[in-house]
Design an enzyme around this catalytic site. Structure first.
Site, PDB file in Angstrom:
ATOM      1  N   GLU A 293      14.413  -0.447  -3.211  1.00 31.67           N
ATOM      2  CA  GLU A 293      14.418  -1.914  -3.191  1.00 31.67           C
ATOM      3  C   GLU A 293      15.689  -2.520  -3.785  1.00 31.67           C
ATOM      4  O   GLU A 293      16.290  -3.420  -3.203  1.00 31.67           O
ATOM      5  CB  GLU A 293      13.165  -2.479  -3.877  1.00 31.67           C
TER       6      GLU A 293
ATOM      7  N   GLU B 218      14.930  -5.485   5.912  1.00 31.92           N
ATOM      8  CA  GLU B 218      13.992  -4.497   6.472  1.00 31.92           C
ATOM      9  C   GLU B 218      14.730  -3.503   7.353  1.00 31.92           C
ATOM     10  O   GLU B 218      14.433  -2.313   7.340  1.00 31.92           O
ATOM     11  CB  GLU B 218      12.860  -5.182   7.250  1.00 31.92           C
TER      12      GLU B 218
ATOM     13  N   ALA C 122       7.877  -9.099   4.471  1.00 34.12           N
ATOM     14  CA  ALA C 122       7.940  -8.224   5.637  1.00 34.12           C
ATOM     15  C   ALA C 122       7.835  -6.785   5.172  1.00 34.12           C
ATOM     16  O   ALA C 122       7.844  -6.514   3.970  1.00 34.12           O
ATOM     17  CB  ALA C 122       9.253  -8.424   6.379  1.00 34.12           C
ATOM     18  N   MET C 123       7.743  -5.855   6.148  1.00 27.74           N
ATOM     19  CA  MET C 123       7.563  -4.449   5.803  1.00 27.74           C
ATOM     20  C   MET C 123       8.351  -3.568   6.763  1.00 27.74           C
ATOM     21  O   MET C 123       8.300  -3.748   7.971  1.00 27.74           O
ATOM     22  CB  MET C 123       6.061  -4.124   5.846  1.00 27.74           C
TER      23      MET C 123
HETATM   24  N1  B3K Z   1       8.700  -2.741   0.998  1.00 30.49           N
HETATM   25  C1  B3K Z   1       8.017  -3.966   1.275  1.00 30.49           C
HETATM   26  C2  B3K Z   1       7.182  -4.461   0.136  1.00 30.49           C
HETATM   27  C3  B3K Z   1       5.850  -3.849   0.050  1.00 30.49           C
HETATM   28  C4  B3K Z   1       5.017  -4.547  -0.996  1.00 30.49           C
HETATM   29  C5  B3K Z   1       3.774  -3.840  -1.288  1.00 30.49           C
HETATM   30  N2  B3K Z   1       2.948  -4.560  -2.229  1.00 30.49           N
HETATM   31  C6  B3K Z   1       8.944  -5.048   1.700  1.00 30.49           C
HETATM   32  C7  B3K Z   1      10.352  -4.877   1.301  1.00 30.49           C
HETATM   33  O1  B3K Z   1      10.706  -4.876   0.149  1.00 30.49           O
HETATM   34  O2  B3K Z   1      11.159  -4.714   2.161  1.00 30.49           O
HETATM   35 ZN    ZN Z   2      12.529  -3.934   0.502  1.00 29.95          ZN
END
Ligand code: B3K
Ligand code: ZN
Length: 882
Positions: free
Chosen positions: A327, A305, A269-270
């Site tokens: 992260e 998220e 997810a994003m």
């Molecule tokens: N931030 C995104 C991950 C994006 C990956 C790009 N290749 C999801 C997450 O860690 O929440």
């Molecule tokens: Zn993340």
């Protein structure tokens, strides 16, 4: 070897952008193959940048249609444009506006980066560097702007139009069957958090009142007809929002929070601001289609998220080297949330299992890198278990070291200071250093030094003096680019357990009231006084640091911990350690005395009879042996996967036989009654019942087939149905094929369920599996373009089926290499991810090692590889300690 290795980006070369962008206005006219994007950028020179620098905007496969500066169309001589960049050599040295018109083709965008289509809907993915596939931009996270997005589309094709922030205007375009929506996001953000969606989507919604009394409309958009499968995700969202207010004092900051589920997505997810886009696998759930594990994942990813809204969006990363800043911290936050919502010890064990299976594996592989890497060729290859999971462990260690109150004060200070900025790991640590007055510079080494430290512990009891001393030593193995290592600052949570389970009142020097001892030298020791009898030490309680531990405890002593330790994690760990010792010996072909196995199985039986039903979720974990991949990792060199498979089967049979009655009792007493509920306690009962089924089948195939067959026929939910099918797949024969066919028939219109069916078959530990996988690639439900399908079938084969992927004839490796090359032409990120299944190739015995190297070299030698695959292939082949 390829020679055109992409340029290396280095942390030490960071410098601020020469220009900043304050405001972005986008006008996007959606069209399946020719979407027009007009971007109006309010630019100005950065006072911290170079005074005479050209303006160089990033691009990726974009097609420039028009360009104007302060409204004046720029003649060709005043700029240079290619699909990869747009350069203005002499830009104004004052604020100015650039208007860029580009055309892009979302339908042929199989990379799933930038704007693309999934099941006919338009969606975007911009992290890390996807925004440059929409328009030319300063596509780096320290350039933060306020965005206004106008989206226009055929109403018929895209009745729903969503953007970041709040909706400010929407309406029809007279006489054209078209409509538009304007979204405004008042929070400055980097381009990677941009998103838009257009399509035909169903919606579920509810309203949420924040802690300060603001109303927020929460909505989840899914494929029409699947709305009822989004209820659990919506509930998880609401719980996450409440939890972040209570646990971290963080409140949501827009009028709406939208989530859209799409079926083609490169990862989970994003966290786009106000508009999260999800792989539908992590939104859609019903008892008929989702397992308990799916529900738990949905809860965790929805939370993850959402939590990014503060740890990632409000405070973002200065550059991609700081990825763990958002992260690692956000994983820590979602783990804490799940622990509070579920069972903390059970969740901790699950976290550690994942960490070991993925991160320890990575740390021991040619792909090992620090939590904050110092260099990269392709940033998408650094969304790794190390950055995420080990990154979360660092935050957890920090909390262990400074205690929960100071941790919360440090978090508050971090948010207060860094809100609205693009920050670094140093900014994060500084906040904690300031509230505690501690020097965290040694601790900071966790971000820079790769490799899993190995801690060796030896205990000495002095009966006369009633003292007990623990001697620790630590060592971190060499990793690529880091041949020598410094000692780490390791929090060790330690306690002493009396052999009879009674109380032991002892205090250790330099062990604080919470039982924390800081090991920050190559060797050190702690002495406990007033120790009435020879104890069994319980070390690294709750897995207080991401290290490997060697203990000088006998199996018998470890089994005391399984019975009596007050720390649930170490009870589980004790059983795993004993099992692992036996499995390693068996795998190496050593003769293991029957008595040693019998001691273990009877301790397990005693545990089951005494304690299991009090916490079935914990018991299910305690009676499950380390996986074949875990055993391979423990052996570490000259691995023979066939021998490991045989050893594990042998042990499972022994446990099943020794505990036959108890396991059957569990099957009866834990039988499902009433309607399915995904809550942790109910899931725990199913987990123990199904773990019992697995061991019973290992003990007695006929009995297993009968029990699994019966459960398969009568199951009232996907967890039980899939668990029984999984047991059946381990038993060759007609019953298995019949059950697989029934399952296929029942779920032929459910792609996410067929993924599970693909996975089960890919994991069958038999010689015919590779052929089966190849056959399944022809199945009408399979698509090489869809990441979920590819991962379920091909990814599972390579990652879950140790024995068949690592076939001695090399055919597993050749198959994966073929798929990687095929997928690379479509979707490099997906291909690179698949290729990481080679990460343990150097551990294999000689024949397999040679075959794996051959397959890797074949990939690395191909012309026109993507940067993603080229990078993984090259690093996989590099000399380990070079
Ligand atoms: N931030 C995104 C991950 C994006 C990956 C790009 N290749 C999801 C997450 O860690 O929440
Ligand atoms: Zn993340």
């Amino acid at each position: 070897m390829r020679t055109d290795i992409a340029q290396i980006v280095r942390l030490e070369d960071y410098r601020p952008s020469d220009f900043l962008i304050d405001r972005v206005e986008l006008d996007v006219r959606l069209h399946p193959t020719a979407t027009r994007v007009t971007a109006t950028l309010a630019l100005r020179p950065n006072p911290e940048g170079r005074a005479d620098a050209p303006l160089v905007l990033d691009g990726d496969e974009v097609n420039l249609k028009a360009l104007a500066l302060d409204g004046r169309s720029l003649p060709g001589g005043e700029f240079g444009a290619s699909p990869q960049s747009l350069t203005i050599a002499q830009p104004p040295r004052r604020p100015f506006t650039l208007t860029i018109e580009t055309e892009i083709d979302p339908t042929s965008n199989t990379k799933l980066m930038g704007l693309y289509r999934s099941s006919g809907n338009y969606c975007t993915q911009c992290e890390a560097e996807g925004f440059r596939r929409i328009t030319y931009f300063l596509d780096r996270p320290d350039v933060m702007a306020v965005y206004t997005t106008r989206i226009e589309a055929e109403r018929e094709e895209a009745p729903v139009l969503l953007g970041n922030g709040n909706l400010v205007e929407a309406g029809a375009i007279e006489g054209k069957g078209r409509h538009y929506a304007v979204w405004h996001d008042p929070h400055p953000k980097p381009s990677y958090l941009f998103a838009l969606v257009g399509g035909r989507l169903g919606r579920v919604a509810k309203s949420f009142t924040t802690m300060s009394g603001r109303e927020v409309e929460l909505a989840i958009y899914v494929e029409p007809g699947k709305e009822d499968r989004a209820d659990y995700a919506l509930d998880a969202l609401e719980r996450s929002m409440r939890w972040d207010e209570q646990a971290f004092g963080r409140e949501y900051d827009l009028d709406v929070f939208n989530i859209v589920a799409v079926s083609d997505f490169n990862m989970g997810a994003m966290e786009n601001k106000g508009l999260n886009i999800f792989n539908d696998k992590y939104v859609l759930a019903s008892p008929e289609t989702a397992t308990d594990a799916d529900y738990a994942n949905i809860e965790a990813i929805i939370a993850h998220e959402y939590f990014h809204n503060w740890s990632g969006n409000r405070v973002t990363c200065r550059d991609w080297f700081q990825l763990c800043l958002k992260e690692g911290l956000t994983v820590f936050r979602d783990q804490e949330f799940s622990s509070d919502e579920r069972s903390r010890p059970v969740h901790r064990i699950a976290e550690v299992k994942t960490l070991r299976a993925r991160q320890f594996l990575e740390d021991a592989s040619p792909l090992a890198h620090p939590v904050r890497p110092a260099q990269y060729r392709e940033i998408n290859n650094f969304y790794t278990a190390t950055v995420y999971e080990k990154g979360a462990e660092i935050v957890r260690m920090l909390k262990t070291l400074i205690g929960p109150e100071d941790f919360r004060r440090g978090m508050d200070l971090y948010y207060e200071r860094c809100d609205g900025t693009a920050a670094t790991v140093e900014d994060f640590l500084d906040a904690f250093a300031e509230v505690t007055g501690r020097d965290l510079s040694h601790f900071a080494r966790w971000y820079a030094q790769a490799g899993t430290p190995r801690v060796t512990v030896k205990g000495t009891y002095d009966e006369a003096a009633r003292t007990y001393r623990l001697d620790f030593t630590q060592e971190t193995p060499a990793t690529p680019g880091q041949p020598t290592k410094e000692p780490m600052a390791i929090p060790v949570v330690v306690g002493l357990v009396a052999r009879d389970g009674g109380a032991l009142d002892a205090s250790g020097d330099r062990v604080n009231a919470q039982g924390v001892f800081l090991l920050d030298k190559a060797s050190d020791s702690v002495t406990f006084t007033g120790v009435a009898s020879r104890p069994v030490p319980s070390i690294f309680r709750g897995f207080s640091a991401p290290v490997k531990v060697t203990l000088d405890l006998t199996n018998e002593e470890l089994l005391v911990l399984l019975r009596h330790d007050s720390d649930a994690f170490n009870r589980w760990q004790a059983a795993q350690t004993v099992a692992m010792r036996l499995l390693v010996e068996l795998s190496k072909g050593a003769s293991v005395p029957d008595a040693a196995i019998a001691d273990f199985t009877s301790a397990l039986r005693a545990f089951m009879e005494a304690d299991a039903l009090q916490d079935p979720a914990f018991a299910a974990l305690a009676i499950t042996l380390p996986s074949e991949a875990d055993i391979a990792q423990e052996i570490g060199a000259d691995v023979d996967p066939d021998a490991i498979h045989r050893a594990r089967r042998h042990m499972r049979r022994h446990i099943g036989q020794a505990c036959l009655e108890t396991l059957q009792d569990f099957r009866r007493s834990l039988a499902e009654t009433g309607a399915y509920s995904p809550d942790a306690a109910s899931a725990g009962r199913r987990a123990l019942r199904n773990a019992s089924l697995d061991l019973l089948a290992a003990a007695d195939a006929e009995l297993g087939e009968a029990l699994a067959g019966e459960q398969f026929a009568s199951a009232g939910n996907m967890t039980d149905r899939l668990a029984s099918l999984s047991v059946l797949t381990t038993l060759p024969g007609d019953a298995r094929e019949k059950a697989l066919a029934q399952f296929e028939e029942r779920y032929r219109h459910e792609p996410l369920v067929l993924d599970k069916w693909f996975t089960l078959q890919a994991a069958i530990p038999e010689d015919g599996t590779l052929e089966r996988v190849k056959r399944l690639m022809q199945h009408p439900a399979f698509s090489i373009n869809n990441p979920n399908r590819v991962r379920s079938l091909v990814g599972s084969f390579a990652m879950l089926n140790q024995m068949q992927f690592n076939r001695a004839d090399g055919s597993g490796y050749e198959f994966l290499a073929d798929i990687v090359l095929r997928v690379d032409a479509l979707n490099p990120q997906l291909a690179a991810r698949l290729l990481t299944s080679f990460s343990s190739w150097r551990m294999m015995e000689k024949t397999r090692r040679g075959k794996a190297e051959q397959a890797l070299r074949r990939i690395a030698g191909k012309p026109n590889l993507s940067r993603d695959v080229g990078d993984i292939a090259a690093r996989s082949l590099e000399e380990q300690n070079a």
